[in-house]
Each structure stands twice: as C-alpha cells, then as structure tokens.
Design a protein around this motif. Structure first.
Motif, mmCIF file in Angstrom:
data_model
loop_
_atom_site.group_PDB
_atom_site.id
_atom_site.type_symbol
_atom_site.label_atom_id
_atom_site.label_comp_id
_atom_site.label_asym_id
_atom_site.label_seq_id
_atom_site.Cartn_x
_atom_site.Cartn_y
_atom_site.Cartn_z
ATOM 1 N N ASP A 148 0.840 -1.195 0.000
ATOM 2 C CA ASP A 148 0.000 0.000 0.000
ATOM 3 C C ASP A 148 0.883 1.256 0.000
ATOM 4 O O ASP A 148 0.654 2.202 -0.760
ATOM 5 C CB ASP A 148 -0.904 -0.032 1.238
ATOM 6 C CG ASP A 148 -2.098 0.906 1.122
ATOM 7 O OD1 ASP A 148 -2.370 1.407 0.020
ATOM 8 O OD2 ASP A 148 -2.763 1.128 2.155
ATOM 9 N N PHE A 151 2.793 1.630 -3.279
ATOM 10 C CA PHE A 151 1.921 2.090 -4.372
ATOM 11 C C PHE A 151 1.730 3.602 -4.373
ATOM 12 O O PHE A 151 1.396 4.191 -5.403
ATOM 13 C CB PHE A 151 0.545 1.412 -4.275
ATOM 14 C CG PHE A 151 0.544 -0.058 -4.657
ATOM 15 C CD1 PHE A 151 1.704 -0.691 -5.092
ATOM 16 C CD2 PHE A 151 -0.615 -0.816 -4.572
ATOM 17 C CE1 PHE A 151 1.704 -2.053 -5.436
ATOM 18 C CE2 PHE A 151 -0.634 -2.172 -4.925
ATOM 19 C CZ PHE A 151 0.531 -2.781 -5.352
ATOM 20 N N VAL A 157 0.101 1.330 -10.995
ATOM 21 C CA VAL A 157 -0.547 0.231 -10.277
ATOM 22 C C VAL A 157 -1.779 -0.228 -11.064
ATOM 23 O O VAL A 157 -2.615 0.587 -11.448
ATOM 24 C CB VAL A 157 -0.969 0.696 -8.868
ATOM 25 C CG1 VAL A 157 -1.683 -0.433 -8.137
ATOM 26 C CG2 VAL A 157 0.235 1.186 -8.083
ATOM 27 N N ASP A 161 -2.749 -5.583 -9.368
ATOM 28 C CA ASP A 161 -1.833 -5.236 -8.263
ATOM 29 C C ASP A 161 -2.633 -4.821 -7.030
ATOM 30 O O ASP A 161 -2.326 -5.215 -5.900
ATOM 31 C CB ASP A 161 -0.943 -4.031 -8.627
ATOM 32 C CG ASP A 161 -0.005 -4.292 -9.785
ATOM 33 O OD1 ASP A 161 0.357 -5.458 -10.007
ATOM 34 O OD2 ASP A 161 0.348 -3.306 -10.470
ATOM 35 N N TYR A 162 -3.648 -4.004 -7.303
ATOM 36 C CA TYR A 162 -4.449 -3.465 -6.209
ATOM 37 C C TYR A 162 -5.193 -4.587 -5.465
ATOM 38 O O TYR A 162 -5.198 -4.633 -4.237
ATOM 39 C CB TYR A 162 -5.440 -2.433 -6.757
ATOM 40 C CG TYR A 162 -6.474 -2.019 -5.735
ATOM 41 C CD1 TYR A 162 -6.201 -1.030 -4.799
ATOM 42 C CD2 TYR A 162 -7.709 -2.665 -5.675
ATOM 43 C CE1 TYR A 162 -7.131 -0.680 -3.847
ATOM 44 C CE2 TYR A 162 -8.649 -2.316 -4.721
ATOM 45 C CZ TYR A 162 -8.355 -1.331 -3.813
ATOM 46 O OH TYR A 162 -9.266 -1.000 -2.857
ATOM 47 N N ASP A 211 -12.883 2.019 0.392
ATOM 48 C CA ASP A 211 -12.393 2.996 -0.598
ATOM 49 C C ASP A 211 -13.514 3.956 -0.992
ATOM 50 O O ASP A 211 -13.307 5.171 -1.102
ATOM 51 C CB ASP A 211 -11.896 2.273 -1.855
ATOM 52 C CG ASP A 211 -10.563 1.565 -1.641
ATOM 53 O OD1 ASP A 211 -10.090 1.523 -0.491
ATOM 54 O OD2 ASP A 211 -10.011 1.048 -2.622
ATOM 55 N N LYS A 234 -3.289 7.554 -2.257
ATOM 56 C CA LYS A 234 -3.562 6.114 -2.170
ATOM 57 C C LYS A 234 -4.066 5.620 -3.511
ATOM 58 O O LYS A 234 -4.945 6.247 -4.117
ATOM 59 C CB LYS A 234 -4.635 5.832 -1.112
ATOM 60 C CG LYS A 234 -4.144 5.978 0.314
ATOM 61 C CD LYS A 234 -3.619 4.670 0.877
ATOM 62 C CE LYS A 234 -3.132 4.886 2.314
ATOM 63 N NZ LYS A 234 -2.032 4.028 2.697
ATOM 64 N N LYS A 235 -3.502 4.521 -3.951
ATOM 65 C CA LYS A 235 -3.991 3.915 -5.184
ATOM 66 C C LYS A 235 -5.204 3.054 -4.837
ATOM 67 O O LYS A 235 -5.105 1.851 -4.616
ATOM 68 C CB LYS A 235 -2.895 3.085 -5.838
ATOM 69 C CG LYS A 235 -1.684 3.894 -6.283
ATOM 70 C CD LYS A 235 -2.076 5.067 -7.181
ATOM 71 C CE LYS A 235 -0.891 5.942 -7.534
ATOM 72 N NZ LYS A 235 -0.172 6.506 -6.386
ATOM 73 N N THR A 236 -6.355 3.704 -4.759
ATOM 74 C CA THR A 236 -7.581 2.984 -4.435
ATOM 75 C C THR A 236 -8.200 2.405 -5.703
ATOM 76 O O THR A 236 -7.815 2.760 -6.819
ATOM 77 C CB THR A 236 -8.605 3.933 -3.798
ATOM 78 O OG1 THR A 236 -8.957 4.932 -4.770
ATOM 79 C CG2 THR A 236 -8.037 4.610 -2.565
ATOM 80 N N PHE A 237 -9.206 1.533 -5.483
ATOM 81 C CA PHE A 237 -9.940 0.982 -6.617
ATOM 82 C C PHE A 237 -10.527 2.109 -7.463
ATOM 83 O O PHE A 237 -10.537 2.037 -8.696
ATOM 84 C CB PHE A 237 -11.051 0.066 -6.095
ATOM 85 C CG PHE A 237 -11.747 -0.726 -7.168
ATOM 86 C CD1 PHE A 237 -11.164 -1.874 -7.685
ATOM 87 C CD2 PHE A 237 -12.981 -0.335 -7.652
ATOM 88 C CE1 PHE A 237 -11.799 -2.610 -8.680
ATOM 89 C CE2 PHE A 237 -13.625 -1.072 -8.651
ATOM 90 C CZ PHE A 237 -13.028 -2.207 -9.158
ATOM 91 N N ILE A 240 -7.582 3.925 -9.520
ATOM 92 C CA ILE A 240 -7.012 3.087 -10.585
ATOM 93 C C ILE A 240 -8.015 2.958 -11.730
ATOM 94 O O ILE A 240 -7.655 3.054 -12.905
ATOM 95 C CB ILE A 240 -6.617 1.709 -10.028
ATOM 96 C CG1 ILE A 240 -5.544 1.879 -8.949
ATOM 97 C CG2 ILE A 240 -6.085 0.814 -11.142
ATOM 98 C CD1 ILE A 240 -5.282 0.626 -8.149
#
Lengths: 325, 325
Positions: A148, A151, A157, A161-162, A211, A234-237, A240
């Motif tokens: 996390d 990322f 990402v 990956d997520y 998320d 943050k690479k959240t759903f 991305i």
C-alpha cells in the motif's frame, strides 16, 4: 436486519474487552491501548470469529480468547498504520500519535500486538493450527501495508496489483477470523477452507466499500477524514479505475495532482471526485463489491452444515453490502 | 576462554538464521529484516537458550526454533528502539530508519516480531509454557522501554527506579532465554526458576556493562556512538550515581546540561565524563556488576545437575565480566 445478527457478538467482545486487565503502569504504555480499545469500532473480525465457532459447534465460548486476540491485533495494525499514514483522525477521535506522540504510539502498538498473542495463546483447542493461521495472516497484513505504501509512489498500479494488495491487507484477516472460529468450532478441513474463501471475498468487498466511503462517505458516520485517500495519493480501486478509463485531459489532471507536493487539499479532492463522477467510478465499484459478495455467498452455500446455521453469515454479507460506515 | 564456550551456539544460530527463509517480497519489508539479521550481533540470548537446553538434556536440537525466535525478537526490539531513540548507528552500521525511512523501519519491525512468533510456534515440546514465558517477557520489555523513555524527562530517577527499568528492559529477556531452553531440556520447576534468576542477575550486570561501554567503550568494538546515552539524557547507572554523589557545583553542571536543548555534544560528553571520573563512578559500576554476577553464580551453584554440565554457563558469566563490546 444485517447488523442485528452480529450485534450479540459485538456486545460480547466489548464486554470481554472491558473485563480484561490490560495493565496500568507505565501509563504512557497502557493508556493509549485503553484509549484505542475503548473508542470501539465495529468489532467485525472478532464477531465473525465467534459467529463461525457458533455456526459449527452451537457455542461461541471456546472462541472468545482468540476473538479478543483478533480484535486487539486489528487495532494494533490500525494504530501503526495511522503513524505511517500520519492520519489525524480515526473513528472520530484524535489518533494516538497525535494525542500522545509517535514514539508512544509505536511502542504501545508493539505492546498491543504482544497482548494479542497473549490471548491467542489461550486458545483452548487446536492451538497449533490457530497459531499457524494467525501468524501467516499477520505477516501477510504487513506485506499488504508495505505494498500500500509502495503504491503511493507508483502511478502504474493495475487493478490486479491493487486486488493483490488488499487481499493481503484486508481480505486474509477477515478470512482468518472466520477460519479460526470454524476450526475451534470443529469444522472439517473442507468447510474451514470454504469459510476462509467466503471471508476472503467478503474482505475484498469490504475494502472496496472502504475505498468508496473514504471518498463518498459522511465524515461523522465514517469516522475518518473524507478524501484522506485522495490527499495521500492512495492507489484505491476508484483512482485506478479512473486512471484507466480517463480521457487524455482527465488523465493529465489526475497525474499532475498526484505529482504536486502539498497541493490544496480541497481543490484536489474536488477535482478527483468530479472526474470519478464523470467516469461512473462509483457504480463500477458497487458492481465489483456485488461480484465479490456473490462469490462469498456461493462459498457459504457449499459449507456442509444446515442452512439455518448459516443465517447469521448470510445476514453479515447483507450488512457489508449496505454499510455506510 | 569465556567466549569460546558460547561460540558453538552462536555459530549454530548464524547457520540456522541464514538457512531460514525470511521472504523476499515486498522488498521494502524484507530487505531491512535481512539487513538487520545479517549484521550479526552477539546472539547471546539465542545462544543461552541452546546452552540451557543442552545443560539439562545433553542436546540443544529441540531448542533451535525458539532460540531463533528469541534472536529475531531481540533484533526487532533494537530496530524499534533505534527509531524511538533516533539512533544513527547500530553495530557499526547505519540503522534501518536512517538507511531506509522510519515507516519502513516501523513496519519491518512489526513483521520481524511476527516472524519471531512463527518460530516460537514451532517449539517442539512444552509450547504452552514457552509461549507464556515468552509473551510475559515480551510485554515487560515494552514496559522497560517506555520507562526508559519516561526517565529521559525526569531528573529524579533513583537507583531503585533504574534497576526496575533495566530488569524489565534487559534482565527478564536473558532470564527468559535461559528458562525456555531449560524447560525444553526437561528441567524441573525449581531448576527452571534458578536458571531464570541467574539470567536475571546476569542481565542486570549486562546492562550495567552496556551503560559503562556507552561512555567508556571504544566505538569500533562497541559498535554504537560513544556517549550516545549522555547526548540523549539517558538516566544510566553512571549518571544516577554521579547525580547522587556530586557536590553542589558538579550537580549544577550536570543538571544544567540535562536541561539545555541542543547542547554541543562533545562538550557535554566531556563534562559528564570528567565528573564521572572525579566521582569514581566507573569503579562503583564495576563493583555493582560484580555483585550481580556473584548472585548469578550462587543461583547456578544451586541448580540440581552435576557441575560439569554447568561449565559453559559459568564461563558465560566470566565472559560478561570481561566483555568490551
């Protein structure tokens, strides 16, 4: 509805947490632990552990100590995550590293994890197996948290990956909570695996909900800073998905704001949400949540006990589907 | 002499640590753990665990997994302590939070403590009892570290307070290492307690030596910044003794430098050492170390196995008496 079915377990956890002696001295070590445990939270993991034990054995008693271990360990991970994310608020309260300082938060977190182990060590049956599941899961949670963080500095990402990251950070712990309860309740290997798989899928759905709530929730209900994920890259759903389906201009707007140091937080949040709305990211996330919950229901269907005993777990799936905090 | 007797155990630990798989991905989680474990260290706690097991059973094999657990847990506590103390150097190497960053150090420390539990869970006999000793000790170590930090802002720490703090921070862990080895080796309750008590006294002596070396050691041998305790206002045995026996002028010099923010470190170290020398603090510390080691020898004498089997532990006491790193 949904929530009622787990209320009894939540109350059991709160009652037992309050009754347990956590220690008093040194105060700077134990006061933060009491503060964190008293704030509450949904007690989901520990409730699921009790629920699974009762599903298979008709009684939750044997699972109380490991359930407390799961609850305390979960709160330990939140405490340390909040240091790493420098989060100011958790459950509408000031986080420990802000209320005390980061050294105190670090060390009381360490003590909490050991207290969790003191409880797991009191598992009355199948200690070896429960310890193994618990340890494997605990290590995966660390791996997930590290991914996390990694990322945050990576704009490439993928959804895959997520999903891998949240499987480690969130899903395996919910899976483990159900499995430990099931093992203690006497479930056979096949059913233990099925309930683990159900928990895994519930966990993925749960994190996608998280998320969603971080961006679309109401602060007072959610208990955390709204837009916190956006502020900290943050690479959240959601993000991305947005990056994948954005047109050139939207993509540039997102990327530029991900690379600026110290942007205006409100402007950044507004820009992201406008793009998310334009791209229907919310619906896409809700669809995906439903997919995972359907997978969980299939797993639960396959468990070899009578349907009545599964009712509370089905209700829990509904609760996740409808939660707003 | 002394050191040779534990060399075989140290080599066993190093060999087994190298053979064990720690994990590879994510790299930011596992690389710091490998770095810390590769740097080495004296492997004293794990060596003592093997030694105690062999003393009672003639074989150390059964104690290898818990010994690795002790070694990994010890290194976890050092990693987190170094974050809290903002220490730049450990064992002549850059500390993890300086080489990577403090989030990575925090999380890889958490993972190390879980890996330690993975090893303790593999204790082949008497798992329940070993887990209980381990957990109780681990929590005490946190209490000791918190007291150590609390004492930094307290000029009224007495020798009694100090001994209590180091009993938690250092002595109980050495005691626990010997006791777990003894339990696995089949020692009876009385002998397990005696070897615990011996370890406790050795541990107190060990920490006083550490205080001495922090001020009077050679950097290359000791592996830490010399005078680090003085710079960070640690209430060591040396400082508390000096404060107690100082004349008015010396007392004022010490107190004034404890309260100045960001003093010149070299001047501060020199002033403290001059006063320590003037007050014979070094000899007083050496006397106290000897007292604790004599208590340890009495404990070892009382253990109900033949004297030959105790030889390595007597030699270890000598090693502590003469160590310079």
């Amino acid at each position: 509805m949904g929530m009622d079915s787990i209320k009894k377990y939540q109350e059991l956890i709160n009652k037992n947490l309050n009754e347990e002696l956590i220690g008093n001295s040194p105060e700077n070590l134990y006061a933060p632990i009491k503060y964190v445990l008293k704030i509450g939270g949904k007690r989901l993991r520990s409730a699921l552990c009790l629920m699974a034990c009762e599903m298979f054995s008709g009684d939750y008693q044997q699972a109380i100590k490991p359930a407390l271990a799961l609850e305390i360990f979960h709160n330990f991970t939140l405490l340390h995550d909040d240091i790493m994310d420098d989060a100011p608020v958790r459950r509408n309260k000031t986080t420990v590293h802000k209320k005390w300082d980061s050294n105190i938060a670090l060390l009381s977190g360490d003590a909490m994890s050991i207290i969790a182990y003191k409880y797991i060590a009191q598992t009355p049956v199948q200690l070896n197996q429960c310890l193994e599941v618990f340890n494997d899961t605990a290590l995966k949670i660390c791996e997930g948290q590290q991914l996390d963080m990694d990322f945050e500095n990576n704009i490439n990402v993928t959804i895959k990956d997520y999903i891998y990251m949240i499987s480690l950070k969130t899903a395996v712990f919910i899976a483990c909570s159900l499995k430990i309860g099931a093992i203690i309740g006497g479930a056979n290997a096949k059913d233990s695996q099925l309930i683990y798989d159900a928990g895994y899928n519930i966990g993925l759905a749960f994190q996608l909900q998280d998320d969603l709530l971080d961006t679309y929730g109401e602060k007072n209900k959610f208990g955390k800073q709204i837009g916190g994920d956006i502020i900290s890259n943050k690479k959240t759903f959601l993000l991305i998905n947005a990056l994948q389906s954005a047109n050139k201009q939207q993509h540039e707007e997102l990327i530029s704001r991900l690379s600026i140091k110290n942007p205006d937080p409100n402007e950044k949040i507004k820009t992201f949400i406008d793009i998310y709305n334009n791209l229907n990211v919310k619906d896409e996330t809700l669809n995906q949540i439903n997919n995972y919950l359907e997978l969980a229901i299939t797993d639960i269907n396959d468990i070899s006990i009578n349907s009545n005993s599964k009712e509370s777990l089905y209700q829990f799936v509904d609760y996740i589907r409808n939660r707003n905090h």
